[in-house]
Scaffold this motif. Sequence first.
Motif, short mmCIF file in Angstrom:
data_model
loop_
_atom_site.label_atom_id
_atom_site.label_comp_id
_atom_site.label_asym_id
_atom_site.label_seq_id
_atom_site.Cartn_x
_atom_site.Cartn_y
_atom_site.Cartn_z
N MET A 98 -2.23 -19.87 -1.12
CA MET A 98 -2.70 -18.97 -0.07
C MET A 98 -3.61 -19.70 0.91
SD MET A 98 -4.78 -19.05 -2.76
CE MET A 98 -4.07 -17.84 -3.87
N TRP A 99 -3.69 -19.14 2.12
CA TRP A 99 -4.64 -19.60 3.11
C TRP A 99 -5.86 -18.69 3.03
CZ3 TRP A 99 -3.10 -22.66 7.84
CH2 TRP A 99 -1.87 -23.33 7.64
N GLN A 100 -6.93 -19.10 3.75
CA GLN A 100 -8.13 -18.27 3.73
C GLN A 100 -7.82 -16.88 4.27
OE1 GLN A 100 -11.51 -19.53 6.16
NE2 GLN A 100 -12.87 -18.81 4.55
N ASN A 101 -7.05 -16.81 5.34
CA ASN A 101 -6.62 -15.52 5.89
C ASN A 101 -5.11 -15.38 5.79
OD1 ASN A 101 -9.25 -14.98 6.64
ND2 ASN A 101 -8.97 -15.51 8.80
N GLU A 102 -4.65 -14.35 5.13
CA GLU A 102 -3.22 -14.08 5.06
C GLU A 102 -2.95 -12.75 5.79
OE1 GLU A 102 -1.01 -16.02 4.18
OE2 GLU A 102 -1.77 -17.40 2.66
N TYR A 103 -1.90 -12.77 6.63
CA TYR A 103 -1.60 -11.60 7.46
C TYR A 103 -0.26 -10.98 7.05
CZ TYR A 103 -5.39 -13.18 10.49
OH TYR A 103 -6.61 -13.56 10.98
N PHE A 104 -0.26 -9.65 7.02
CA PHE A 104 0.93 -8.90 6.62
C PHE A 104 1.18 -7.78 7.64
CE2 PHE A 104 -1.14 -10.74 2.98
CZ PHE A 104 -0.09 -11.30 2.26
N TYR A 105 2.43 -7.37 7.72
CA TYR A 105 2.80 -6.26 8.59
C TYR A 105 3.36 -5.14 7.72
CZ TYR A 105 5.14 -3.53 12.22
OH TYR A 105 5.56 -2.51 13.04
N VAL A 106 2.76 -3.96 7.84
CA VAL A 106 3.16 -2.80 7.05
C VAL A 106 3.88 -1.80 7.96
CG1 VAL A 106 2.37 -0.88 5.61
CG2 VAL A 106 1.18 -3.08 5.52
N ASP A 107 5.01 -1.31 7.49
CA ASP A 107 5.70 -0.21 8.17
C ASP A 107 6.06 0.80 7.08
OD1 ASP A 107 7.08 1.50 9.78
OD2 ASP A 107 8.62 0.06 10.41
N GLY A 108 5.09 1.64 6.74
CA GLY A 108 5.25 2.57 5.62
C GLY A 108 3.95 2.66 4.86
N SER A 109 3.98 2.47 3.54
CA SER A 109 2.75 2.47 2.73
C SER A 109 2.94 1.56 1.53
CB SER A 109 2.39 3.89 2.27
OG SER A 109 3.37 4.39 1.37
N VAL A 110 1.83 0.98 1.06
CA VAL A 110 1.86 0.08 -0.08
C VAL A 110 0.45 -0.03 -0.63
CG1 VAL A 110 1.42 -2.04 1.26
CG2 VAL A 110 2.74 -2.16 -0.88
N THR A 111 0.33 -0.35 -1.93
CA THR A 111 -0.97 -0.50 -2.58
C THR A 111 -1.17 -1.95 -3.01
OG1 THR A 111 -0.98 1.78 -3.40
CG2 THR A 111 -2.40 0.20 -4.54
N LEU A 112 -2.31 -2.52 -2.64
CA LEU A 112 -2.68 -3.88 -3.04
C LEU A 112 -3.73 -3.79 -4.13
CD1 LEU A 112 -2.58 -6.97 -2.59
CD2 LEU A 112 -4.39 -6.68 -0.87
N THR A 113 -3.46 -4.45 -5.28
CA THR A 113 -4.34 -4.35 -6.45
C THR A 113 -4.83 -5.73 -6.88
OG1 THR A 113 -3.17 -2.39 -7.25
CG2 THR A 113 -4.50 -3.58 -8.86
N VAL A 114 -6.13 -5.82 -7.17
CA VAL A 114 -6.72 -7.05 -7.71
C VAL A 114 -6.46 -7.08 -9.22
CG1 VAL A 114 -8.88 -8.26 -8.19
CG2 VAL A 114 -8.49 -7.24 -5.95
N ASN A 115 -5.92 -8.19 -9.70
CA ASN A 115 -5.63 -8.35 -11.13
C ASN A 115 -6.50 -9.44 -11.74
OD1 ASN A 115 -3.42 -6.42 -11.25
ND2 ASN A 115 -2.28 -7.88 -10.01
N GLU A 116 -7.74 -9.52 -11.31
CA GLU A 116 -8.63 -10.59 -11.73
C GLU A 116 -8.73 -10.65 -13.25
OE1 GLU A 116 -13.09 -12.10 -10.64
OE2 GLU A 116 -12.82 -10.03 -11.28
#
Length: 550
Positions: free
Chosen positions: A464-482
């Motif tokens: 990964m880079w320090q900043n990662e960019y994504f494009y959403v068209d709809g809905s999605v959940t991002l979860t931390v799995n630390e």
Amino acid sequence: MDGRQWRTTIAAAQAGDRRALDELVEGWLPLVYNVVGRALNGHADVDDVVQETMLRAVGNLGSLRDPDSFRSWLVAIAMRQIRDRARRRTSESLAEDAAHDAADFAELTVLRLQLEGQRREVAEAVRWLDDEDRQLLSLWWLEVAGELTRRELASAVGISRQHAAVRVQRMKARLETARGIVRALDSSCPELREVTARWDGQPDSVWRKRLARHIRDCRYCSGPHEKVVPAERLLVGLALVPVPVGFTLSLVFGGKTAAAATTAATAAGWSAKVIGALTKPAVAMTAGATMVAGGAYVATQPPDEPRPRAAAPTTSSTARPAPSPTPTPSPSPTRKASLYGTVVDTVDQAPDPNARPAALPRRPESGVTSTGGARAVMQHRGESVTLSGQGYVLVRWQIAPHDRPGGLVMPTWTGLKGKLFHVASGGGRRMDDVYADGSGRGYVTGMGGPDIGYTVLPEGTQQMWQNEYFYVDGSVTLTVNERGASYGLAVFPTKWDAVNKDITTGPAQGAIRYGLTRDNGKDTAPVPQYVTRATPADHATIRQRSRLTS
């Protein structure tokens, strides 16, 4: 089995459900065996200590108030049994035991996991550690592998997290000294042969100090050889050593014969499932297996899913559709084939720092809403944010090897409705970029360094880079799995203008490198590696190369 299922199983076992008790014994025996085996270095008492640990755990299960603390509670019981065993041993029994020791745990690790190179060196270096360091190493090893958290490690040892951090650093330093001894003994240093002329070949603290002193003063032994990889980077990905075939029900039932133990187990209500788990290796090692939450194993490359081929990196896009290894039927002439979800990001190389990114396509923006607000900061396992709408999102990485290095369990995108694309990478650097610190030595800015340890990604995961960019068209959940390595994510809804400005800020403006455009403006643009339309109970089980259907 995920955390929620384990809680249900523990509660059922406490209520007297024998099947649930069977599942607990079957599921957690490998962890206990590895803790005890490494702490005692494979001594013949390992089986007895494991047996006593499991019997005490089963007998005191009703006293456990919080099922979420079961793992740390179980490991703490194992550590108490290890310490009790050390107090019981006398100097006479030590001498007698030395003559009757079974193969040590380092040898078992090397043989059963087929270790080579520096991984083998680390396993063999364990022989040179004192009992207290070996006990701590047995826990730290599992922490690096993602099987224990630092909080659980500290609880098992009975100290604070801060004290645990100091203890771990000191143990790691002595482990590195031991690794140097292993390397030196494998070398052809003539002076070392003279030093060890009277050595009986048995590692002990006296000879460790003598050999360490020789290595410090010897140009040959301390000179530059093969680049030394930090121990935690070598330990990441090492699975649990399989429970030996000899560890049978007779051990769990107090030394009875196998037939008598089986009869006792049946009378006690134990199922054939757990009997089988205790009479054969509990962990089957297969190619492409990786350890995930709860001690379970998932195949990163299942048999029916071909391994993705990495595309040659470019500054405009780092992913291309992987050619199918088998013929694909032509789509019906009356039905257009959908390409969305067929292109998942692949491992890539960092572009030249001075290579300007390709033009970033502009996609429609009606705005993205976030359940975490304009700036969601997630630092702990299980925290999540749901993004909805049409537009761009920034995910900013905050890796913290100074807090806890080791194996990183990637965040995941789940419950996707609509489409999600990985469009760009920026922030002026990748997390593994190296720069000079003024002393003539380089150090890794985001993934760690020799003084604090390294954060290590799962094999095949895109850096990964320090900043990662994504494009959403709809809905999605991002979860931390630390779990294992410490990290956090900051999530911001953003705009195309901000993305474009970030990735076109190059070295001349103080950044290490220009950013990277991944978007081609079509549905064949890259999709994040860890994404699915499903909503699993444990988000950490999402496959690296997920299947998406339109």
